[in-house]
Scaffold this active site. Structure first.
Site, mmCIF file in Angstrom:
data_model
loop_
_atom_site.group_PDB
_atom_site.id
_atom_site.type_symbol
_atom_site.label_atom_id
_atom_site.label_comp_id
_atom_site.label_asym_id
_atom_site.label_seq_id
_atom_site.Cartn_x
_atom_site.Cartn_y
_atom_site.Cartn_z
ATOM 1 N N HIS A 78 10.096 -33.651 5.669
ATOM 2 C CA HIS A 78 9.918 -34.123 4.640
ATOM 3 C C HIS A 78 8.986 -33.469 3.798
ATOM 4 C CE1 HIS A 78 12.006 -37.346 5.604
ATOM 5 N NE2 HIS A 78 11.367 -38.298 6.332
ATOM 6 N N HIS B 88 13.760 -41.057 -1.027
ATOM 7 C CA HIS B 88 13.944 -42.252 0.317
ATOM 8 C C HIS B 88 13.261 -43.398 0.203
ATOM 9 C CE1 HIS B 88 12.230 -42.396 4.396
ATOM 10 N NE2 HIS B 88 12.548 -41.275 4.749
ATOM 11 N N GLU C 46 19.673 -41.154 2.795
ATOM 12 C CA GLU C 46 19.243 -40.052 1.779
ATOM 13 C C GLU C 46 19.793 -38.605 1.882
ATOM 14 O OE1 GLU C 46 15.376 -39.449 5.329
ATOM 15 O OE2 GLU C 46 15.738 -41.622 5.785
HETATM 16 C C1 BGC Z 1 13.467 -40.248 8.941
HETATM 17 C C2 BGC Z 1 12.533 -41.120 9.905
HETATM 18 C C3 BGC Z 1 10.879 -40.898 9.880
HETATM 19 C C4 BGC Z 1 10.872 -41.585 8.561
HETATM 20 C C5 BGC Z 1 9.589 -41.202 8.312
HETATM 21 C C6 BGC Z 1 13.406 -40.834 7.807
HETATM 22 O O1 BGC Z 1 14.189 -40.464 7.006
HETATM 23 O O2 BGC Z 1 14.688 -40.271 9.581
HETATM 24 O O3 BGC Z 1 13.297 -39.927 11.220
HETATM 25 O O4 BGC Z 1 10.621 -42.629 10.575
HETATM 26 O O5 BGC Z 1 12.040 -40.877 7.108
HETATM 27 O O6 BGC Z 1 9.338 -42.361 6.956
#
Ligand code: BGC
Length: 339
Positions: free
Chosen positions: A102, A171, A299
């Protein structure tokens, strides 16, 4: 209509929350361009808030699990935080085991965006400097949130002065029963995807597999909880769904709550969507207390780790080129026949 309120302060700056209304009420703050709430009319003619969220800036950053935030530069995981572009190897921040997740340690989810308002559109802009988290190029991101006729449109515009990678997403964690309901297992979901990407033990995608005959088959509407407990090695790795689905249509998904009769349709120009069922949630903070599986994320994005794969588009943004992408979340209240 858009209204503006002071939300909190962060990093010595005032953080504002804007509420955009037209059928639904969407509240977004300038920290991380984060969606704090989406209120939707339910079958009792009341408003149900369908996204999980935090109540102050510190929690948004430290305890929010990216709730409602814009993440990037690259959403999802990049294996070992490494990739090669134009013959140069790049080393990104490794903030999730060996992986880059991310956007790294300081992604767009932690930036304070500049805001401007035009009609029912809120435009938020932030800059990521050359070299940040290991990425090349000064990159300017503008996210535009527009609400029209119960639909939230999220548009991403970006430009960089050097070739780089870019793969943004939002998210938000949804629970169409209401953010305070505690479980999404009885939310229904349909995904227009006949394949998904299996993952390795570090949650990095490996093989593209047909969903047919697996718990990953969401081609017809089913409760998220129907197959999540199956004895399946892929579900075991992630403690539930945390996988990318390969979309076959712009109409990516439909979700439905029989408790509120709220229906959400998701449309996108992206080829992938990560279904994450909040398997790692354990927070004691926020508008409500959010435990495991109290929200699900859809997402929209390029396939995770696409820069290191050969079977998909890569999220390369060339110097001076204009990046554009959009995802729509459209709501209505209607009783569906779920048999
Ligand atoms: C991921 C998860 C991760 C989360 C974090 C998601 O987009 O796929 O693996 O733990 O984000 O908040």
């Amino acid at each position: 209509m858009i209204t503006k309120k002071l939300f909190d302060q962060y990093d010595g700056k005032d953080i504002y929350a804007y509420t955009i209304s037209d059928g639904i009420e969407v509240t977004v703050c300038t920290l991380g361009a984060t969606v704090l709430a989406i209120k939707v009319p339910n079958s009792s003619d009341e408003m149900t808030d369908v996204v999980l969220g935090m109540t102050n800036a510190r929690d948004v950053i430290e305890k929010g699990d990216y709730m409602g935030a814009v993440v990037g530069r690259c959403a999802n995981r990049i294996a070992n935080g490494r990739f090669t572009l134009n013959g140069v190897e790049y080393f990104l921040a490794q903030n999730n085991g060996n992986a880059h997740l991310h956007g790294g340690i300081v992604g767009f989810n932690q930036k304070v965006f500049d805001a401007s308002v035009d009609g029912n559109a809120l435009t938020l802009t932030a800059i990521s400097p050359d070299g940040e988290e290991g990425y090349s190029g000064n990159l300017t991101l503008t996210v535009r949130y527009t609400v029209h006729d119960s639909t939230l449109k999220i548009e991403y515009f970006a430009q960089s002065d050097k070739d780089t990678l870019f793969n943004p997403t939002n998210h938000a964690y949804f629970n169409l029963n209401g953010e305070n309901d505690g479980s999404i297992l009885d939310n229904y979901l349909q995904l227009n995807a006949s394949h998904y990407l299996q993952i390795d033990k570090d949650l990095i995608p490996t093989t593209r597999c047909p969903v047919d005959g697996t718990p990953f088959d969401f081609r017809t509407l089913k409760p998220i909880g129907r197959d999540i407990g199956q004895d399946d090695p892929q579900l075991d790795i992630a403690g539930g769904y945390d996988h990318n689905f390969c979309l076959t249509a712009h109409h990516a998904a439909l979700a439905y709550s029989p408790k509120t009769d709220i229906v959400m349709n998701v449309f996108t120009d992206m080829k992938g969507v990560q279904l994450y069922t909040g398997n790692f949630l354990s927070g004691n903070v926020g508008k409500s207390k959010y435990g495991k599986r109290s929200g699900f994320c859809l997402e929209t994005q390029f396939y995770p780790n696409a820069i290191n794969r050969d079977d998909c588009d890569k999220p390369i943004l060339k110097a001076g080129e204009k990046f554009y992408s959009r995802t729509l979340f459209s709501f209505l209240c209607k009783k569906l026949n779920i048999g």
